[in-house]
Enzyme design. Sequence first.
Site, PDB file in Angstrom:
ATOM      1  N   GLY A  15     -34.221  57.744   2.767  1.00  0.00           N
ATOM      2  CA  GLY A  15     -32.750  57.280   3.393  1.00  0.00           C
ATOM      3  C   GLY A  15     -31.724  57.307   1.829  1.00  0.00           C
ATOM      4  CE  LYS A  16     -33.005  62.027  -2.016  1.00  0.00           C
ATOM      5  NZ  LYS A  16     -34.273  62.207  -0.785  1.00  0.00           N
ATOM      6  CE  LYS A  38     -28.927  66.467  -0.031  1.00  0.00           C
ATOM      7  NZ  LYS A  38     -29.868  65.430  -0.572  1.00  0.00           N
ATOM      8  CG  ASP A  55     -28.206  64.575   4.201  1.00  0.00           C
ATOM      9  OD1 ASP A  55     -27.916  64.209   5.250  1.00  0.00           O
ATOM     10  OD2 ASP A  55     -29.244  64.743   3.771  1.00  0.00           O
ATOM     11  N   GLY A 117     -29.836  62.646  -5.307  1.00  0.00           N
ATOM     12  CA  GLY A 117     -30.601  63.805  -5.587  1.00  0.00           C
ATOM     13  C   GLY A 117     -31.435  64.441  -4.504  1.00  0.00           C
TER      14      GLY A 117
END
Length: 228
Positions: A15-16, A38, A55, A117
Amino acid sequence: MAQGFFITGTGTGVGKTRVSLALIRELRRRGFRVAAMKPVATGAVRRNGSLRHEDAELLMAAADVQASYEDVNAFAYEMPTSPHIAASLERRPIDIGAIVARSEALAGAADWVIVEGVGGWEVPLNDHERVSDLAEALHWPVVLVVDLRLGCLNHALLSAAAIGRSCVRPAGWIGNVIDPEFPYLDEYLHTLDESLPEPRLALLPWCPDGHPESSGLVLSAAFEQWVV
């Protein structure tokens, strides 16, 4: 001078991105200019001749500091595997110095920089550098995302211990509920609160639709100490 967080996790799929998006929205709600990164992503798809990762695109859409895709995601790889393997297969090594330069440029236009990350804290980026080295080079305080499900205690404690051994400033941890039927959630949270060396900054409850943009971030008093 911009502030920032480096968002790491206890592993992959914890869930980053969801946490990063929630933090971006919360900071923007408070009137801050927010940039997002990212820097490394695997499993990207090729569109119109270039690689794009979902993402990274979500982070770009959430942030209000304008940036090119390459500034947000400097190292995108098609292979859905560990970044050091993907980089080797695609013959495009990850350059931490280039990532730092892009982060400094974004920081010049922002109040906050949220950096997500890849994988977990000890994931290799090449033969001699890991995600932890990237976090150290960026100098932002580190937020650990803990996926609240069976097995999270061991993963969280090991990750926190590794972060504590690094030359970074740990900010705290954020719990992400990914199992709607997870038994003893309160007991697990209590154990994490008592066992982890840094405070809980927030909790993200389970999201029925599973969409990474869904939030509901529940902030703690410890979070407020960072937002000045």
